[in-house]
Design a protein around this motif. Sequence first.
Motif, short mmCIF file in Angstrom:
data_model
loop_
_atom_site.label_atom_id
_atom_site.label_comp_id
_atom_site.label_asym_id
_atom_site.label_seq_id
_atom_site.Cartn_x
_atom_site.Cartn_y
_atom_site.Cartn_z
N GLY A 193 0.81 -1.21 0.00
CA GLY A 193 0.00 0.00 0.00
C GLY A 193 0.84 1.26 0.00
O GLY A 193 2.05 1.23 0.26
N ILE A 194 0.18 2.35 -0.33
CA ILE A 194 0.78 3.69 -0.26
C ILE A 194 -0.10 4.52 0.66
O ILE A 194 -1.33 4.51 0.52
CB ILE A 194 0.88 4.34 -1.65
CG1 ILE A 194 1.80 3.53 -2.56
CG2 ILE A 194 1.38 5.78 -1.54
CD1 ILE A 194 1.84 4.02 -4.00
N GLN A 195 0.51 5.19 1.61
CA GLN A 195 -0.26 5.92 2.60
C GLN A 195 0.25 7.36 2.71
O GLN A 195 1.44 7.58 2.92
CB GLN A 195 -0.17 5.23 3.97
CG GLN A 195 -0.89 5.94 5.09
CD GLN A 195 -2.40 6.00 4.88
OE1 GLN A 195 -2.97 5.07 4.33
NE2 GLN A 195 -3.01 7.07 5.34
N SER A 196 -0.66 8.31 2.59
CA SER A 196 -0.31 9.72 2.80
C SER A 196 -0.22 10.00 4.29
O SER A 196 -1.04 9.52 5.09
CB SER A 196 -1.36 10.62 2.16
OG SER A 196 -1.16 11.97 2.57
N LEU A 197 0.77 10.80 4.67
CA LEU A 197 0.91 11.23 6.06
C LEU A 197 0.40 12.65 6.27
O LEU A 197 0.58 13.22 7.34
CB LEU A 197 2.39 11.14 6.49
CG LEU A 197 2.99 9.73 6.54
CD1 LEU A 197 4.47 9.80 6.87
CD2 LEU A 197 2.25 8.87 7.56
N GLU A 198 -0.26 13.18 5.27
CA GLU A 198 -0.79 14.54 5.39
C GLU A 198 -1.78 14.61 6.54
O GLU A 198 -2.71 13.80 6.65
CB GLU A 198 -1.47 14.97 4.09
CG GLU A 198 -1.98 16.40 4.12
CD GLU A 198 -2.62 16.83 2.81
OE1 GLU A 198 -3.10 17.96 2.74
OE2 GLU A 198 -2.65 16.01 1.87
N GLY A 199 -1.57 15.56 7.42
CA GLY A 199 -2.46 15.75 8.55
C GLY A 199 -2.22 14.83 9.72
O GLY A 199 -2.92 14.94 10.74
N ALA A 200 -1.26 13.92 9.62
CA ALA A 200 -0.98 12.98 10.71
C ALA A 200 0.00 13.62 11.69
O ALA A 200 1.10 14.02 11.31
CB ALA A 200 -0.39 11.69 10.16
N LEU A 201 -0.41 13.73 12.95
CA LEU A 201 0.41 14.38 13.98
C LEU A 201 1.40 13.38 14.57
O LEU A 201 1.00 12.39 15.18
CB LEU A 201 -0.49 14.92 15.09
CG LEU A 201 -1.23 16.23 14.81
CD1 LEU A 201 -2.28 16.48 15.88
CD2 LEU A 201 -0.24 17.40 14.76
N GLN A 202 2.69 13.63 14.35
CA GLN A 202 3.76 12.80 14.92
C GLN A 202 3.51 11.31 14.67
O GLN A 202 3.49 10.51 15.60
CB GLN A 202 3.89 13.06 16.43
CG GLN A 202 4.08 14.52 16.80
CD GLN A 202 4.21 14.72 18.30
OE1 GLN A 202 5.31 14.93 18.81
NE2 GLN A 202 3.10 14.65 19.03
N PRO A 203 3.33 10.91 13.41
CA PRO A 203 2.91 9.53 13.13
C PRO A 203 3.98 8.50 13.48
O PRO A 203 5.18 8.73 13.29
CB PRO A 203 2.64 9.56 11.63
CG PRO A 203 3.52 10.65 11.10
CD PRO A 203 3.51 11.70 12.18
N ARG A 204 3.52 7.39 13.97
CA ARG A 204 4.38 6.23 14.25
C ARG A 204 3.69 4.98 13.71
O ARG A 204 2.48 4.96 13.53
CB ARG A 204 4.66 6.09 15.75
CG ARG A 204 5.45 7.27 16.33
CD ARG A 204 5.85 7.03 17.78
NE ARG A 204 6.65 8.13 18.31
CZ ARG A 204 7.26 8.12 19.49
NH1 ARG A 204 7.17 7.04 20.27
NH2 ARG A 204 7.97 9.16 19.89
N ILE A 205 4.47 3.93 13.49
CA ILE A 205 3.94 2.70 12.89
C ILE A 205 4.00 1.55 13.88
O ILE A 205 4.95 1.44 14.67
CB ILE A 205 4.73 2.36 11.59
CG1 ILE A 205 4.02 1.26 10.80
CG2 ILE A 205 6.18 2.00 11.90
CD1 ILE A 205 4.60 1.06 9.40
N GLU A 206 2.98 0.71 13.84
CA GLU A 206 2.90 -0.45 14.72
C GLU A 206 2.43 -1.66 13.92
O GLU A 206 1.38 -1.60 13.27
CB GLU A 206 1.90 -0.19 15.86
CG GLU A 206 2.28 0.94 16.77
CD GLU A 206 1.28 1.14 17.90
OE1 GLU A 206 1.65 1.81 18.90
OE2 GLU A 206 0.14 0.64 17.80
N PRO A 207 3.15 -2.78 13.97
CA PRO A 207 2.67 -4.02 13.33
C PRO A 207 1.73 -4.77 14.26
O PRO A 207 2.06 -5.02 15.42
CB PRO A 207 3.96 -4.81 13.08
CG PRO A 207 4.90 -4.34 14.17
CD PRO A 207 4.52 -2.92 14.49
#
Length: 285
Positions: free
Chosen positions: A104-118
């Motif tokens: 997938g492709i995901q935009s981070l626009e508008g995401a505050l301090q984004p982090r990823i979790e599996p």
Amino acid sequence: MCKSTMLMSTKANRYANQLLDARARAKLMPLLSAADALSPMDGYDIGKRILDASIGQGDTPVGRKVGFSNRTIWPKYGITETINAPIWAHVFDSTVRYAEDNRGIQSLEGALQPRIEPEVVFSLGRTPAPDADLEEIADCIEWMAHAFEIVVCPFPDWKFEVVDAIAAFGLHGTLIIGEPHMLSTTTRRNLASMLANASVSLSCCTEDSVTLCGAGFGSDVLDSPVHALWHLHQVLNAQSQFTPLQAGEIITTGTWTDAYPVQAGQTWVTAFSGIALPGLTVSFV
């Protein structure tokens, strides 16, 4: 409802509106707990106002997320007290998407301090009985899938108390779900132990390098993601202001590793060992 255990209605609405505004404008905000003595139940009271407002704005709740189900990360979060129990929040049709072919492709626009979790996601094929035990809750699962939850935080530097995390959408941003795997009766019966004995690796790829960032075990997630689902079921039984788990809901059960900061230009990849779940590849723009 006792004032000492739950927020006054006007105050809960005010905090809910502040959180909704911070999300809509992608702006950081002060901690709620810095201005008021708040309990975790106050956080869920604010969350209920956010749920009602979101539905009023056209969002449809499609499931729940369990947060802080991984005991290994508890000491890393919290200010005056470390996080020491799971939390939960709703996920919506607007925050859940599916990755075709596990990419997938995901935009981070508008995401505050984004982090990823599996994480591992379950879809309920049947509504659990109120007194369902672990085996009975597992038997309600129709399919499971691997997912990335993109968690976000409106509070500076990811510093917060547990009530702040509960109120702030459970830190939920986006859930990116991979290929669903239908479960047989035999698999459901053994699912808790199968997932407990599995592991996942999480890597970050850029144009220049591939870096292994984290690894974790299903047993870190309250002994198994199935246990996390059962825990949520029990918690909801005690929270009468919310609907219990229902057939058709999707439940993401919590991260197998710590949450890692993400930024545009990165591609993140997972791989499982010990269970036949394909990894996910998501690129951020």
